[in-house]
Design a protein around this motif. Sequence first.
Motif, PDB file in Angstrom:
ATOM      1  N   THR A 180     -82.265 -13.495  61.456  1.00 47.32           N
ATOM      2  CA  THR A 180     -82.398 -12.417  61.676  1.00 47.32           C
ATOM      3  C   THR A 180     -81.244 -11.207  61.643  1.00 47.32           C
ATOM      4  N   ASP A 181     -81.299  -9.967  61.332  1.00 46.89           N
ATOM      5  CA  ASP A 181     -79.952  -9.292  61.278  1.00 46.89           C
ATOM      6  C   ASP A 181     -78.970  -9.589  62.308  1.00 46.89           C
ATOM      7  N   VAL A 182     -79.435  -9.781  63.359  1.00 47.72           N
ATOM      8  CA  VAL A 182     -78.334  -9.943  64.807  1.00 47.72           C
ATOM      9  C   VAL A 182     -78.193 -11.267  64.489  1.00 47.72           C
ATOM     10  N   THR A 183     -78.676 -12.515  64.066  1.00 48.02           N
ATOM     11  CA  THR A 183     -77.947 -13.741  63.766  1.00 48.02           C
ATOM     12  C   THR A 183     -76.808 -13.684  62.772  1.00 48.02           C
ATOM     13  N   VAL A 184     -77.323 -12.937  61.700  1.00 50.23           N
ATOM     14  CA  VAL A 184     -76.337 -12.688  60.556  1.00 50.23           C
ATOM     15  C   VAL A 184     -74.920 -12.195  60.936  1.00 50.23           C
ATOM     16  N   ILE A 185     -75.303 -10.954  61.735  1.00 50.50           N
ATOM     17  CA  ILE A 185     -73.855 -10.355  62.282  1.00 50.50           C
ATOM     18  C   ILE A 185     -73.278 -11.235  63.173  1.00 50.50           C
ATOM     19  N   GLU A 186     -73.895 -11.996  64.140  1.00 47.42           N
ATOM     20  CA  GLU A 186     -73.145 -12.931  64.833  1.00 47.42           C
ATOM     21  C   GLU A 186     -72.308 -14.059  64.123  1.00 47.42           C
ATOM     22  N   ALA A 187     -72.935 -14.407  63.103  1.00 48.73           N
ATOM     23  CA  ALA A 187     -72.349 -15.401  62.540  1.00 48.73           C
ATOM     24  C   ALA A 187     -71.098 -15.189  61.353  1.00 48.73           C
ATOM     25  N   VAL A 188     -71.187 -13.978  60.769  1.00 47.42           N
ATOM     26  CA  VAL A 188     -70.149 -13.197  60.430  1.00 47.42           C
ATOM     27  C   VAL A 188     -68.713 -12.909  61.597  1.00 47.42           C
ATOM     28  N   LYS A 189     -69.402 -12.569  62.557  1.00 47.91           N
ATOM     29  CA  LYS A 189     -68.356 -11.966  63.653  1.00 47.91           C
ATOM     30  C   LYS A 189     -67.604 -13.144  64.087  1.00 47.91           C
ATOM     31  N   ALA A 190     -68.339 -14.329  64.050  1.00 48.78           N
ATOM     32  CA  ALA A 190     -67.464 -15.819  64.421  1.00 48.78           C
ATOM     33  C   ALA A 190     -66.482 -16.202  63.390  1.00 48.78           C
ATOM     34  N   GLU A 191     -66.648 -15.639  62.255  1.00 50.85           N
ATOM     35  CA  GLU A 191     -65.660 -15.714  61.161  1.00 50.85           C
ATOM     36  C   GLU A 191     -64.585 -14.572  61.298  1.00 50.85           C
ATOM     37  N   GLY A 192     -64.596 -13.719  62.318  1.00 52.48           N
ATOM     38  CA  GLY A 192     -63.578 -12.615  62.618  1.00 52.48           C
ATOM     39  C   GLY A 192     -63.854 -11.561  61.692  1.00 52.48           C
ATOM     40  N   TYR A 193     -64.950 -11.338  61.266  1.00 51.48           N
ATOM     41  CA  TYR A 193     -65.300 -10.048  60.276  1.00 51.48           C
ATOM     42  C   TYR A 193     -66.416  -9.476  60.889  1.00 51.48           C
ATOM     43  N   ARG A 194     -66.739  -8.159  60.423  1.00 45.64           N
ATOM     44  CA  ARG A 194     -68.085  -7.653  60.797  1.00 45.64           C
ATOM     45  C   ARG A 194     -68.689  -6.970  59.522  1.00 45.64           C
ATOM     46  N   VAL A 195     -70.073  -7.240  59.855  1.00 43.79           N
ATOM     47  CA  VAL A 195     -71.098  -6.513  58.611  1.00 43.79           C
ATOM     48  C   VAL A 195     -71.893  -5.565  59.444  1.00 43.79           C
ATOM     49  N   SER A 196     -72.411  -4.794  58.756  1.00 47.85           N
ATOM     50  CA  SER A 196     -73.283  -3.563  59.304  1.00 47.85           C
ATOM     51  C   SER A 196     -74.691  -4.312  59.319  1.00 47.85           C
ATOM     52  N   ARG A 197     -75.648  -3.834  60.287  1.00 47.73           N
ATOM     53  CA  ARG A 197     -77.018  -3.948  60.282  1.00 47.73           C
ATOM     54  C   ARG A 197     -77.662  -4.004  59.001  1.00 47.73           C
ATOM     55  N   VAL A 198     -77.468  -2.971  58.200  1.00 46.39           N
ATOM     56  CA  VAL A 198     -78.169  -2.623  56.894  1.00 46.39           C
ATOM     57  C   VAL A 198     -77.452  -3.797  55.871  1.00 46.39           C
ATOM     58  N   THR A 199     -76.254  -4.386  55.974  1.00 51.20           N
ATOM     59  CA  THR A 199     -75.861  -5.172  54.992  1.00 51.20           C
ATOM     60  C   THR A 199     -76.321  -6.570  55.497  1.00 51.20           C
ATOM     61  N   ALA A 200     -76.570  -6.860  56.790  1.00 49.55           N
ATOM     62  CA  ALA A 200     -77.296  -8.255  57.085  1.00 49.55           C
ATOM     63  C   ALA A 200     -78.649  -8.275  56.707  1.00 49.55           C
ATOM     64  N   ILE A 201     -79.465  -6.972  56.885  1.00 49.34           N
ATOM     65  CA  ILE A 201     -80.745  -6.934  56.353  1.00 49.34           C
ATOM     66  C   ILE A 201     -81.102  -7.225  54.841  1.00 49.34           C
ATOM     67  N   ARG A 202     -79.965  -6.611  54.216  1.00 53.93           N
ATOM     68  CA  ARG A 202     -80.120  -6.910  52.468  1.00 53.93           C
ATOM     69  C   ARG A 202     -79.647  -8.080  52.315  1.00 53.93           C
ATOM     70  N   SER A 203     -78.936  -8.512  53.044  1.00 51.90           N
ATOM     71  CA  SER A 203     -78.287 -10.109  52.668  1.00 51.90           C
ATOM     72  C   SER A 203     -79.602 -11.042  52.881  1.00 51.90           C
ATOM     73  N   ILE A 204     -80.319 -10.970  53.914  1.00 52.45           N
ATOM     74  CA  ILE A 204     -81.474 -11.779  54.360  1.00 52.45           C
ATOM     75  C   ILE A 204     -82.556 -11.772  53.015  1.00 52.45           C
ATOM     76  N   ASP A 205     -82.671 -10.535  52.683  1.00 53.44           N
ATOM     77  CA  ASP A 205     -83.866 -10.174  51.582  1.00 53.44           C
ATOM     78  C   ASP A 205     -83.264 -10.553  50.298  1.00 53.44           C
TER      79      ASP A 205
END
Length: 453
Positions: A232-257
């Motif tokens: 989900t967009d939440v899990t994507v955001i958390e995964a990137v955050k674990a690498e020390g970076y941030r992504v927006s919810r829109v970017t996460a949704i686009r990445s899943i699609d």
Amino acid sequence: MPNEVEPTDEEQVSTIGPIVSVLALVTLGICYAGGWEVGFLVSSVVVISILIWQACDPFADAAQWIGQRFELPGSVRGATLDAVASSMPELFSGLFFVIVALTSVDPGDPKALEAAGAEGYASTIATCAGSAVYNMILIPAFCALVISFYRQSRPTIDIDDEVITRDGVWFVGCNLVLVVFLFQDAVTWWMAVVLLGLYAVYVYHLFHDAQVYRVKVRAIQRHLEKVGEDATDVTVIEAVKAEGYRVSRVTAIRSIDAHAEGELGIEEEEQTRTAGVFFGMFDVPLNGRSAWAIIVCSTLVSALACYFLVESTYQAAEVLSVPAFFVAVIIAAAASSVPDTLLAIGAAMRGDDSGAVSNAFGSNIFDICVCLSIPLLVNSYLLGWEPVSLLQDGHPASGLVGLRVLLVVLTISTLGIMWHKRQLTRTKALVLCGSYVLFIAYAVLGSLGLLDF
């Protein structure tokens, strides 16, 4: 009846280009034969702009090949090699405005040299600032107008947030620094060093962003491959955050699609193998020797064209009995912006909307930081490193005050239009064209002496 094959965009351009060139040359000949001096000068500028376009096209192909050969990130190559390719006219025009002005007076007369240096650099400012206004307003507007008719399925220019928050903010920052410098009575060599330093930081920022982007994409890829359809967009955001970076919810949704469609990843550019010359009618194979030969030849042709552009500007100012500043801010600026316009429209027609707009911003940053700095250094050197005056008869150079104000106002208003829904529609494009008409009206009224700033 067999289906007819429609011509591609490249084939249409290669056909239209020579036709326009022939018409421009015919008009030039008619004006010369008829003794119409103004028409001759205007048609000369049209021919010169076509020559500049044809010099910059193969230069851009060769520069892209060199950038790929040295594995430069696309953003860095765009801000350096591509920017040089599209901004060569502004750079050479600025140099020739300074050199022609200083070599036209007695070198033993300090006052004459100071006045000539001020006039030459004022025309350089007018060309680069006028080009910046043209690029900032008309290039996005032209792209939006072309796309509104060309791409019926998505008839708007859609702009990524990053284009405005990064390239747009950098342009505003460089613009403000320039305006602060222009509010002084004179500019000095260290101001050129400051602007060049800003450009170096901008290139580093682009390089850093390119590296961060790659890390984010790989982190998202690893997460989506591991989690699969449960992502989900939440899990994507958390995964990137674990690498020390941030992504927006829109970017996460686009990445899943994109991952679901198999399109997520770092796109590999198609290797540039040839350089198109003479309106793309002929292709020159690129290798180590041919690429650098094209760079050298294109640079020489562009420099020669810009020399005649400067001469035409001075002649037009003399014929019309107006300051060269106002002629440069319209004619020289527009003629030198032809490569930027065509590159941006081509990017938009390929579907790279953000690239079309960001290229205009990147070119503007190059114009301000490099194309104004190098002529300033040359001017200062020829004047014995003395400051270059921005005054004429004890007052700011004609048109300079209004240009400083308009640069800030038009920059902020244009960014506001782009920021609204991050989209350019046909209506917004027409509004932008209207704002450029106001800019031209300022230049025309100023040249007629109806505006005293």
